[in-house]
Design a protein around this motif. Structure first.
Motif, mmCIF file in Angstrom:
data_model
loop_
_atom_site.group_PDB
_atom_site.id
_atom_site.type_symbol
_atom_site.label_atom_id
_atom_site.label_comp_id
_atom_site.label_asym_id
_atom_site.label_seq_id
_atom_site.Cartn_x
_atom_site.Cartn_y
_atom_site.Cartn_z
ATOM 1 N N SER A 78 47.564 37.519 28.934
ATOM 2 C CA SER A 78 48.479 36.385 28.762
ATOM 3 C C SER A 78 47.928 35.371 27.768
ATOM 4 C CB SER A 78 48.730 35.694 30.097
ATOM 5 O OG SER A 78 49.434 36.539 30.949
ATOM 6 N N LYS A 79 46.632 35.118 27.842
ATOM 7 C CA LYS A 79 46.018 34.190 26.892
ATOM 8 C C LYS A 79 46.149 34.720 25.474
ATOM 9 C CE LYS A 79 41.692 32.143 25.539
ATOM 10 N NZ LYS A 79 40.279 32.414 25.458
ATOM 11 N N ASN A 103 45.144 40.441 33.586
ATOM 12 C CA ASN A 103 46.449 39.829 33.335
ATOM 13 C C ASN A 103 46.306 38.476 32.652
ATOM 14 O OD1 ASN A 103 48.245 41.766 34.154
ATOM 15 N ND2 ASN A 103 48.267 41.068 36.263
ATOM 16 N N GLU A 104 45.337 37.684 33.091
ATOM 17 C CA GLU A 104 45.151 36.371 32.475
ATOM 18 C C GLU A 104 44.628 36.479 31.052
ATOM 19 O OE1 GLU A 104 46.087 33.412 33.606
ATOM 20 O OE2 GLU A 104 46.956 34.462 35.314
ATOM 21 N N ASN A 151 51.868 43.263 26.631
ATOM 22 C CA ASN A 151 52.640 42.406 27.533
ATOM 23 C C ASN A 151 53.559 43.248 28.414
ATOM 24 O OD1 ASN A 151 53.464 39.969 28.624
ATOM 25 N ND2 ASN A 151 55.181 39.812 27.204
ATOM 26 N N LYS A 192 51.496 44.829 31.055
ATOM 27 C CA LYS A 192 51.153 43.812 32.055
ATOM 28 C C LYS A 192 52.317 43.551 33.004
ATOM 29 C CE LYS A 192 51.511 39.595 31.271
ATOM 30 N NZ LYS A 192 51.584 38.182 31.017
ATOM 31 N N VAL A 235 43.790 40.612 38.189
ATOM 32 C CA VAL A 235 44.168 39.236 37.861
ATOM 33 C C VAL A 235 43.470 38.778 36.583
ATOM 34 C CG1 VAL A 235 43.951 36.836 38.628
ATOM 35 C CG2 VAL A 235 44.757 38.584 40.201
ATOM 36 N N THR A 236 42.204 39.122 36.421
ATOM 37 C CA THR A 236 41.468 38.734 35.221
ATOM 38 C C THR A 236 42.071 39.379 33.978
ATOM 39 O OG1 THR A 236 39.453 38.518 36.520
ATOM 40 C CG2 THR A 236 39.203 38.708 34.135
#
Length: 84
Positions: A46-47, A42-43, A65, A68, A39-40
């Motif tokens: 995304s950022k 992926n975030e 991306n 991901k 999750v970290t």
């Protein structure tokens, strides 16, 4: 050419999802840690994707991306396999 690279990076993410869901789960102790790491990452990706619109690094960001998206898709497929 870019379509082939995008599909390859998507499938690489799908392969990483299978690795991430099977190897740490062998001991049963790393499920929470591996989930939080996924999750970290992926975030963070995304950022990076949505904050920077630089043209010189666009291909690398697009490949990250796609990886991901492949990881998320692979984890959903694994969850459906476990649920059935």
């Amino acid at each position: 050419m870019f379509l082939n690279i995008n599909i390859l990076s998507f499938m690489l993410g799908f392969f990483f999802a299978n690795i991430l869901s099977t190897i740490p789960a062998q001991t049963g102790e790393w499920n929470i840690m591996s989930g939080s790491i996924i999750v970290t990452l992926n975030e963070v990706i995304s950022k990076e994707i949505y904050s920077n619109k630089r043209t010189n690094q666009y291909l690398i960001i697009e490949l990250l991306n796609n990886i991901k998206i492949g990881i998320v898709y692979g984890l959903f497929v694994d969850a459906f396999k476990l649920g059935s």
